[in-house]
Write an enzyme that holds these catalytic residues in place. Structure first.
Site: not given
Ligand code: GAR
Length: 198
Positions: A14, A102, A104, A136, A145
């Site tokens: 991300n 954030n 989620h 979200s 969250d």
């Molecule tokens: C993402 O899917 C994000 O939604 C999640 O961690 C991942 C990070 O992926 N976050 C959570 O679960 C927060 N509770 P990335 O490092 O490839 O961006």
């Protein structure tokens, strides 16, 4: 110039999409990537975009003001959590009221809370028998969250989806929407004023 700080703990796909999105923007930039894991791939990704990075530990985040000062010196307007797995300390939440977001990987308020991240979220979604899942984007408060939801996007769950396939679908949604939502938020935000600097 409006400036973003990204907090991340892991791969940073991300973060990558956000850095790509703002690379040629003349009014908004990713000015800093903060990470609590010295070997996280997100640091490499930030280097590739020539975005400054800062690695910290629990002591520094929770018991010193050095991250606050760093963000103040860089005139950070918006804090973006992108796969960051620790709580943001209350003093930062207060200093950046409605300026911390954030993402989620599920449709909150379901499937959130402490320990709900990555594969665990998708396994819980599959277990529930729900026919849809999604993403979200929400403001951050003192609880995991639970801040006000800004945006959600949905996708269907197929009968042959496993946690890995869901993770893939959800990541696609995240990459598509998160940078644009951040840009829209920043457009609406006044430049942050730091007490004592103006
Ligand atoms: C993402 O899917 C994000 O939604 C999640 O961690 C991942 C990070 O992926 N976050 C959570 O679960 C927060 N509770 P990335 O490092 O490839 O961006």
């Amino acid at each position: 110039m409006k400036r973003i700080a990204i907090f991340a703990s892991g791969s940073g796909s991300n973060a990558q999409r956000i850095m790509e999105h703002f690379k040629r923007n003349k009014e908004m930039e990713v000015a800093l990537v903060l990470c609590n894991k010295p070997d996280a791939y997100v640091l490499q990704r930030a280097d590739n975009f020539e975005v400054p990075t800062h690695v910290f530990n629990r002591e520094e985040l929770y018991h010193t003001n050095s991250i606050d000062n760093l963000m103040k010196n860089l005139e950070i307007d918006l804090i973006v959590l992108a796969g960051f797995m620790w709580l943001i300390p209350e003093r930062i939440i207060q200093a950046y009221s409605k300026r911390i977001v954030n993402i989620h990987p599920a449709l909150l308020p379901k499937f959130g809370g402490e320990g709900m991240y990555g594969k665990k979220v998708h396994e819980a979604v599959l277990e529930s028998g729900d026919t849809e899942t999604g993403i979200s984007i929400h403001y951050v408060n003192e609880l995991f969250d639970e801040g006000e939801i800004i945006y959600q996007s949905r996708c269907l769950i197929d009968s042959n989806d496993d946690a890995e396939k869901l993770a893939y679908k959800v990541h696609q949604l995240e990459h598509l929407h998160y940078p644009k939502i951040i840009e829209d938020l920043l457009k609406k935000l006044d430049k942050k004023v730091y007490p004592g600097t103006h």
